[in-house]
Design an enzyme around this catalytic site. Structure first.
Site, mmCIF file in Angstrom:
data_model
loop_
_atom_site.group_PDB
_atom_site.id
_atom_site.type_symbol
_atom_site.label_atom_id
_atom_site.label_comp_id
_atom_site.label_asym_id
_atom_site.label_seq_id
_atom_site.Cartn_x
_atom_site.Cartn_y
_atom_site.Cartn_z
ATOM 1 N N CYS A 132 -7.842 5.838 -3.923
ATOM 2 C CA CYS A 132 -7.741 6.042 -2.479
ATOM 3 C C CYS A 132 -8.278 7.426 -2.076
ATOM 4 C CB CYS A 132 -6.304 5.791 -2.026
ATOM 5 S SG CYS A 132 -6.231 5.389 -0.285
ATOM 6 N N HIS A 155 -4.223 1.196 -4.581
ATOM 7 C CA HIS A 155 -3.255 1.950 -5.389
ATOM 8 C C HIS A 155 -2.727 1.096 -6.539
ATOM 9 C CE1 HIS A 155 -2.475 5.446 -2.659
ATOM 10 N NE2 HIS A 155 -3.035 4.610 -1.792
ATOM 11 N N GLU A 165 -1.132 1.890 -9.015
ATOM 12 C CA GLU A 165 0.161 2.379 -9.530
ATOM 13 C C GLU A 165 1.336 1.757 -8.781
ATOM 14 O OE1 GLU A 165 -1.775 3.938 -7.513
ATOM 15 O OE2 GLU A 165 -0.638 5.182 -6.106
#
Ligand code: GLN
Length: 202
Positions: free
Chosen positions: A82, A180, A182
């Site tokens: 990002c 993202h 994660e």
């Protein structure tokens, strides 16, 4: 070959903790990077999401910009998510006036590309080099408007109004996603990056 790569997480601003957790789960030793000496000690680096305008200013203040550019030019693997993707772009659109990047990937990235009204959304993307689709979380995300010949497209949006937009790329040792990974509980992109770092520090 180094069995335990040391992967730094750029910790000036943004979501750092989840990256540490996932990278460690895949066999990396992880450290926060805020200072030039810390940057010199890592085999690879994750630049997390956050706010690219703030991050680039802090990177300059902390005297990390030039050392980071040098390490990238020397082949250190870097994974930007990002805002991290924005930092790795050679060219940006809709940046703040005068917004600099670190650069490294021959691509043009548009900030907040999905529209400010679309704060965040989730979508499956087809991700080359991974087995099957990846469920991606986008938060005020950029997209990649165009890539140069040495930049490989890894993922595009597979449905909806942004159909076909590029959202993950790789250029040699540099990896970037507009989303993202994660935040999804799917560790495959991080594992891919740990393997890339392990291979290139061999
Ligand atoms: N919109 C942010 C920027 O321009 C990026 C958002 C994010 O990293 N989740 O830096």
């Amino acid at each position: 070959m180094v069995s335990t790569p040391v992967i730094g997480v750029f910790a000036l601003q943004g979501d750092v903790r989840e990256h540490h957790r996932i990278l460690s789960a895949h066999g990396a030793e992880t450290v926060d990077v805020r200072r030039p000496q810390e940057l010199l000690a890592v085999d690879g680096l994750v630049i997390p999401g956050g706010e690219s305008t703030t991050m680039i200013k802090l990177a300059a203040t902390f005297e990390l910009l030039e050392p980071l550019r040098k390490r990238i030019a020397a082949g250190m693997p870097v994974f930007g998510t990002c805002a991290g993707m924005i930092l790795l772009a050679d060219r940006i659109r809709d940046g703040a006036p005068g917004q600099e990047t670190v650069g490294g990937i021959d691509m043009t990235v548009r900030r907040n590309a999905f529209g400010r009204q679309v704060d965040s959304f989730e979508a499956d993307v087809e991700f080359a080099d991974l087995d099957g689709a990846f469920h991606a979380v986008f938060i005020r995300a950029p997209w990649v408007e165009s890539v140069g010949p040495s930049c490989q497209v890894l993922a595009r949006v597979a449905s909806g109004p942004a159909l076909g937009r590029i959202v993950a790329v790789r250029q040699g040792h540099l990896l970037a996603t507009a989303f993202h990974p994660e935040l999804t509980g799917d560790d495959r992109v991080h594992r891919y990056f740990v393997e890339l770092t392990t291979a290139s520090s061999a």
